[in-house]
Write a protein that holds these residues in place. Structure first.
Motif, PDB file in Angstrom:
ATOM      1  N   ASP A 135       0.832  -1.208   0.000  1.00  0.00           N
ATOM      2  CA  ASP A 135       0.000   0.000   0.000  1.00  0.00           C
ATOM      3  C   ASP A 135       0.866   1.258   0.000  1.00  0.00           C
ATOM      4  O   ASP A 135       0.559   2.245  -0.678  1.00  0.00           O
ATOM      5  N   LYS A 136       1.963   1.221   0.762  1.00  0.00           N
ATOM      6  CA  LYS A 136       2.853   2.379   0.815  1.00  0.00           C
ATOM      7  C   LYS A 136       3.532   2.597  -0.540  1.00  0.00           C
ATOM      8  O   LYS A 136       3.629   3.735  -1.028  1.00  0.00           O
ATOM      9  N   ALA A 137       4.000   1.503  -1.159  1.00  0.00           N
ATOM     10  CA  ALA A 137       4.643   1.627  -2.471  1.00  0.00           C
ATOM     11  C   ALA A 137       3.671   2.185  -3.508  1.00  0.00           C
ATOM     12  O   ALA A 137       4.029   3.053  -4.313  1.00  0.00           O
ATOM     13  N   MET A 138       2.430   1.712  -3.491  1.00  0.00           N
ATOM     14  CA  MET A 138       1.423   2.180  -4.449  1.00  0.00           C
ATOM     15  C   MET A 138       1.063   3.638  -4.193  1.00  0.00           C
ATOM     16  O   MET A 138       0.826   4.403  -5.134  1.00  0.00           O
ATOM     17  N   ALA A 139       1.018   4.031  -2.915  1.00  0.00           N
ATOM     18  CA  ALA A 139       0.697   5.421  -2.595  1.00  0.00           C
ATOM     19  C   ALA A 139       1.794   6.364  -3.097  1.00  0.00           C
ATOM     20  O   ALA A 139       1.517   7.481  -3.544  1.00  0.00           O
ATOM     21  N   LEU A 140       3.043   5.898  -3.051  1.00  0.00           N
ATOM     22  CA  LEU A 140       4.162   6.733  -3.478  1.00  0.00           C
ATOM     23  C   LEU A 140       4.307   6.775  -4.992  1.00  0.00           C
ATOM     24  O   LEU A 140       4.636   7.813  -5.570  1.00  0.00           O
ATOM     25  N   ASP A 141       4.087   5.626  -5.648  1.00  0.00           N
ATOM     26  CA  ASP A 141       4.273   5.571  -7.104  1.00  0.00           C
ATOM     27  C   ASP A 141       3.379   4.483  -7.690  1.00  0.00           C
ATOM     28  O   ASP A 141       3.819   3.344  -7.889  1.00  0.00           O
ATOM     29  N   PRO A 142       2.120   4.795  -7.975  1.00  0.00           N
ATOM     30  CA  PRO A 142       1.187   3.778  -8.482  1.00  0.00           C
ATOM     31  C   PRO A 142       1.518   3.284  -9.883  1.00  0.00           C
ATOM     32  O   PRO A 142       0.923   2.307 -10.337  1.00  0.00           O
ATOM     33  N   GLU A 143       2.459   3.946 -10.576  1.00  0.00           N
ATOM     34  CA  GLU A 143       2.853   3.506 -11.913  1.00  0.00           C
ATOM     35  C   GLU A 143       4.073   2.584 -11.879  1.00  0.00           C
ATOM     36  O   GLU A 143       4.429   1.996 -12.901  1.00  0.00           O
ATOM     37  N   LEU A 144       4.714   2.451 -10.727  1.00  0.00           N
ATOM     38  CA  LEU A 144       5.934   1.657 -10.610  1.00  0.00           C
ATOM     39  C   LEU A 144       5.604   0.168 -10.781  1.00  0.00           C
ATOM     40  O   LEU A 144       4.790  -0.377 -10.040  1.00  0.00           O
ATOM     41  N   PRO A 145       6.231  -0.516 -11.751  1.00  0.00           N
ATOM     42  CA  PRO A 145       5.907  -1.932 -11.978  1.00  0.00           C
ATOM     43  C   PRO A 145       6.060  -2.805 -10.736  1.00  0.00           C
ATOM     44  O   PRO A 145       5.218  -3.670 -10.476  1.00  0.00           O
ATOM     45  N   MET A 146       7.120  -2.578  -9.958  1.00  0.00           N
ATOM     46  CA  MET A 146       7.313  -3.425  -8.778  1.00  0.00           C
ATOM     47  C   MET A 146       6.331  -3.069  -7.666  1.00  0.00           C
ATOM     48  O   MET A 146       6.039  -3.905  -6.805  1.00  0.00           O
ATOM     49  N   ALA A 147       5.811  -1.845  -7.657  1.00  0.00           N
ATOM     50  CA  ALA A 147       4.753  -1.509  -6.704  1.00  0.00           C
ATOM     51  C   ALA A 147       3.477  -2.263  -7.064  1.00  0.00           C
ATOM     52  O   ALA A 147       2.776  -2.790  -6.180  1.00  0.00           O
ATOM     53  N   LEU A 148       3.159  -2.333  -8.351  1.00  0.00           N
ATOM     54  CA  LEU A 148       2.002  -3.103  -8.806  1.00  0.00           C
ATOM     55  C   LEU A 148       2.194  -4.587  -8.493  1.00  0.00           C
ATOM     56  O   LEU A 148       1.241  -5.282  -8.109  1.00  0.00           O
ATOM     57  N   THR A 149       3.429  -5.057  -8.639  1.00  0.00           N
ATOM     58  CA  THR A 149       3.720  -6.451  -8.303  1.00  0.00           C
ATOM     59  C   THR A 149       3.525  -6.693  -6.812  1.00  0.00           C
ATOM     60  O   THR A 149       2.974  -7.722  -6.401  1.00  0.00           O
ATOM     61  N   ALA A 150       3.985  -5.753  -5.994  1.00  0.00           N
ATOM     62  CA  ALA A 150       3.796  -5.874  -4.549  1.00  0.00           C
ATOM     63  C   ALA A 150       2.309  -5.922  -4.197  1.00  0.00           C
ATOM     64  O   ALA A 150       1.883  -6.689  -3.321  1.00  0.00           O
ATOM     65  N   LYS A 151       1.521  -5.109  -4.878  1.00  0.00           N
ATOM     66  CA  LYS A 151       0.074  -5.114  -4.638  1.00  0.00           C
ATOM     67  C   LYS A 151      -0.524  -6.470  -5.002  1.00  0.00           C
ATOM     68  O   LYS A 151      -1.412  -6.992  -4.303  1.00  0.00           O
ATOM     69  N   ALA A 152      -0.055  -7.061  -6.103  1.00  0.00           N
ATOM     70  CA  ALA A 152      -0.523  -8.398  -6.490  1.00  0.00           C
ATOM     71  C   ALA A 152      -0.180  -9.426  -5.419  1.00  0.00           C
ATOM     72  O   ALA A 152      -1.007 -10.292  -5.081  1.00  0.00           O
ATOM     73  N   LEU A 153       1.015  -9.320  -4.855  1.00  0.00           N
ATOM     74  CA  LEU A 153       1.416 -10.244  -3.796  1.00  0.00           C
ATOM     75  C   LEU A 153       0.547 -10.059  -2.559  1.00  0.00           C
ATOM     76  O   LEU A 153       0.201 -11.033  -1.874  1.00  0.00           O
ATOM     77  N   ALA A 154       0.169  -8.799  -2.272  1.00  0.00           N
ATOM     78  CA  ALA A 154      -0.693  -8.527  -1.120  1.00  0.00           C
ATOM     79  C   ALA A 154      -2.077  -9.134  -1.324  1.00  0.00           C
ATOM     80  O   ALA A 154      -2.665  -9.710  -0.392  1.00  0.00           O
TER      81      ALA A 154
END
Length: 764
Positions: free
Chosen positions: A376-395
């Motif tokens: 959630d923190k990674a997505m809040a900081l950069d929702p376009e970042l591929p690894m943030a989207l990957t982290a969200k998928a893992l969550a």
């Protein structure tokens, strides 16, 4: 005579120039030799300090003394008519010229000599005389086969590789301190990522490039194996807040340098250096950069300390294993604490926790909270970042009930791949999500795509091996795991995959030996001990199984999984009361709405149906999904959904009456006989037929179907059959007893041979 004139006459200026040139040459030679001799970084600083202190002493000495044919004499003791300072000055001039020539030669060697990566200063040597293992072939489409030696000699393969293709080999750590390895590795990986973002440039993936770390060899051979035309290599020397980065781009078809440069910068300038190297490589390969903004490497963080911590985390997560994942969490959390706006660090935290959960070292409930928070923190900081989207998928994945796929997992991963289509890490997660969704054929395609980019990736090879197991292609899977073990000899997943194959083939003695090899490579692996316990239980030795399980319970691990295995052992040993109580404890640890884990779901399902507590039975077996309706003919069910309907007739009969149960079983048989999907025909269909026919008390048909299913996949059949309530109606029949007794006898013989071989490990 004026002071300046006297300084000139006494050659003080010439001595000063000579001293400075000689000092520079000494420092350059020390810079090259000290790392090879193992001298710490402080050695060069010490020499520099001595040279600085010596400079005024040399000037004073040249003022006071004069070199004469009789030796050194004080200048005041020599008559002006006898002084030979003009002759001495000419000799000093010659020495200065000679040293300048040496200095120019040192610079030329440092920057222009073709690569042959020796591990000294300069990346002159490319890795590796070691031949990479051939990519194992399977039945499906494979990456392009390696070229034949004759083709290599003729340059045929390299000429077919795209001209705009490059591999970034791991830069050599020249700091003299192995603790700085993470920095040189991290710089190489970040350069690779920056180049991979340039449209039109094919870049070999990290795992394949890093396979050649630490090995010397021919650049053309390396380029052939990585399927590229050009190679970027270099060295990194980090000393305090200073860094020297040497990079050179080599055309592997002829060995010539396309570009070479050395950067001496402050550590804070490393991002600018990465950007500059990326631009110059792109320029040398004639790859058009879209705009200055597109090509420019945006700083992921303003804190160099945070960035260094992030690189340490990347190094640990790439190392793998329980300890590596735990240390990765610590490093990524340090990076995030140093820069709370560092989105990549939070994505790394999520990934490291997910790896631990997937490895079986921690429970899903324990991992879910930190994964969700970091994602959630990674997505809040950069929702376009591929690894943030990957982290969200893992969550999303870790928050879903076990055994139930959440389509959002695939959606986030597909969005990440849309932004970074060649990221093999994301492709690996995507393939895993496809596999979890009972789409193994698509998972195999995704992994093949990753291997085309990263042909020497042991992780992708092993992931594909796991998919091939689910497709019943055991020998093709074995080849993948063996290739992975050649690539990374100490990685525990290789023997773990082969243990699974042996288990699937009913060779539990060999499965135990391979699982023991996993423990040797990763002593902190709790789940391997649980698997060995289950293998012994299948072989008929419940006492030995309990010993291995007892060891596992002293170690960190998924508590719900440990309890489920313990409940299984209690049930087989005849202690059903303890088995039910332990299973209930396992269920209590599961996320809300989840079914009970593993064997615990069968134990509770069996007990609650017998007690007439049908709601609890359904919740324990199916979770929040509830009891599935009988399938209609032509319905497209996944193997997991098929297993769900196979278990349903027994509870329908107990709850709604035997006739309702029989009708449900008949509909299941009509549906499975009409469904010809390959996924169901791989074993699942026979189990469905077995359970439905058993419910209808058709012993001969049930036994025939179970025998067929057992021949396809005999893993732990005796354990599951003993617990499964669907088979109660045929347990006492002669046909069933003959099937079970025959398998049990074979298992006992297998155990006896295993013990006679002397290969049986002690519980530890």
């Amino acid at each position: 005579m004026s002071l300046i004139g006297e300084l000139k006459r006494r050659n003080v200026f010439r001595v000063a120039v000579l001293y400075l040139v000689a000092s520079w040459v000494i420092l350059q030679v020390a810079d090259v030799l000290f790392p090879a001799l193992g001298v710490p970084d402080g050695g060069i600083n010490l020499i520099l300090g001595v040279l600085i202190l010596g400079f005024p002493l040399v000037l004073i000495f040249s003022w006071i003394y004069e070199l004469t044919p009789e030796g050194l004499k004080r200048e005041k003791d020599i008559a002006r008519t006898q002084s030979i300072t003009p002759v001495t000055g000419q000799k000093i001039n010659v020495l200065i010229v000679v040293l300048l020539i040496v200095a120019i030669a040192v610079v030329a060697i440092d920057r222009l000599v073709p690569s042959s990566r020796q591990g000294s200063d300069g990346p002159g040597t490319v890795v590796s005389s070691q031949q990479a293992p051939a990519v194992a072939s399977g039945d499906s489409a494979e990456p392009a086969a390696p070229a034949e030696p004759a083709d290599i000699a003729a340059g045929k393969f390299l000429n077919t590789a795209p001209e705009q293709s490059v591999a970034v080999l791991p830069f050599v750590n020249m700091s003299g301190d192995p603790q700085n390895e993470y920095f040189s590795d991290g710089l190489s990986e970040e350069l690779l990522n920056a180049l991979a973002g340039i449209k039109g440039l094919f870049v070999a993936a990290r795992t394949s490039s890093f396979y050649f770390k630490g090995h010397t060899g021919d650049v053309a051979d390396i380029a052939r194996q990585l399927r590229v035309r050009n190679v970027l290599e270099g060295s990194v020397r980090k000393a305090g807040e200073r860094v020297r980065i040497t990079a050179q781009l080599i055309d592997a078809t002829n060995g010539y340098h396309l570009w070479s440069e050395t950067f001496d910068r402050q550590l804070d300038d490393v991002f600018a250096v990465q950007d500059e190297i990326s631009r110059k490589v792109a320029g040398a390969l004639r790859v058009a950069l879209m705009t200055a903004d597109d090509a420019s490497a945006e700083k992921p963080t303003e804190s160099m300390e945070a960035y260094l911590a992030y690189l340490r985390g990347q190094q640990q997560i790439n190392a793998g294993g329980v300890a590596g994942f735990q240390q990765a969490v610590v490093a990524f959390e340090e990076a995030a604490s140093l820069d709370p706006q560092f989105a990549e660090a939070y994505a790394g935290i999520a990934q490291a926790w997910a790896r631990q959960e997937n490895w079986g070292n921690i429970g899903r409930e324990e991992a879910a909270a930190p994964i969700r928070a970091a994602a959630d923190k990674a997505m809040a900081l950069d929702p376009e970042l591929p690894m943030a989207l990957t982290a969200k998928a893992l969550a999303v994945q870790v928050s879903a009930p076990i055994g139930r796929d959440d389509p959002q997992t695939l959606q986030f991963l597909e969005e990440a791949l849309a932004r970074d289509p060649d990221n093999v890490t994301i492709l690996g997660y995507y393939a895993g999500a496809l596999q979890a969704a009972d789409r193994p054929e698509e998972a195999a395609v995704a992994l093949e795509r990753g291997l085309a980019r990263d042909p020497l990736s042991a992780d992708l090879q092993m992931s594909l091996g796991g998919v091939l197991i689910s497709l019943d292609r055991y020998e093709a899977a074995r080849q993948r795991f063996q290739s992975a073990m050649e690539l990374v000899p100490d990685h525990p997943r290789g023997p773990d995959g082969i243990a699974t194959i042996e288990r699937k083939m009913g060779r539990f003695d060999k499965a135990i030996k391979w699982q023991q090899e996993v423990i040797r490579r990763d002593p902190a692996d709790t789940f391997s001990r649980q698997l060995i316990a289950a293998d012994y239980l299948e072989l008929g030795d419940a006492e030995r199984a309990a010993q291995w399980q007892a060891v596992a319970e002293t170690m960190p691990g998924r508590k719900e999984s440990l309890l489920a295995f313990s409940a299984m052992i209690s049930f087989i040993q005849g202690d059903e009361i303890d088995a039910v109580a332990t299973s209930e404890r396992a269920l209590a640890l599961m996320p809300e709405g989840s079914a009970a884990p593993g064997f615990a779901s069968l134990i509770l399902y069996r007990q609650y149906v017998a007690d007439g507590d049908f709601d609890r039975a359904i919740a324990a077996r199916y979770g929040k999904e509830g009891l599935p309706a009988a399938p209609e003919k032509g319905a497209q069910l996944t193997p997991s959904e098929s297993s769900d309907v196979a278990f349903a007739p027994s509870i329908v009969a107990a709850r709604d009456g035997s006739e309702a149960g029989r009708q449900y079983a008949e509909k299941v048989l009509e549906w499975i006989d009409a469904d010809a999907t390959p996924a169901l025909q791989r074993g699942t269909a026979d189990y469905v037929r077995c359970y439905a026919n058993a419910m209808l008390e058709r012993a001969a048909e049930a036994v025939s179907a179970c025998r067929s299913a057992h021949e396809r996949d005999p893993q732990w059949d005796l354990i599951v059959w003993q617990i499964n309530p669907n088979l109660d109606s045929i347990r006492e029949t002669a046909e069933w007893q003959a099937l079970v007794d025959g398998i049990a006898t074979e298992r006992k013989q297998q155990l006896a041979r295993f013990r006679a071989s002397g290969d049986e490990p002690e519980p530890h």
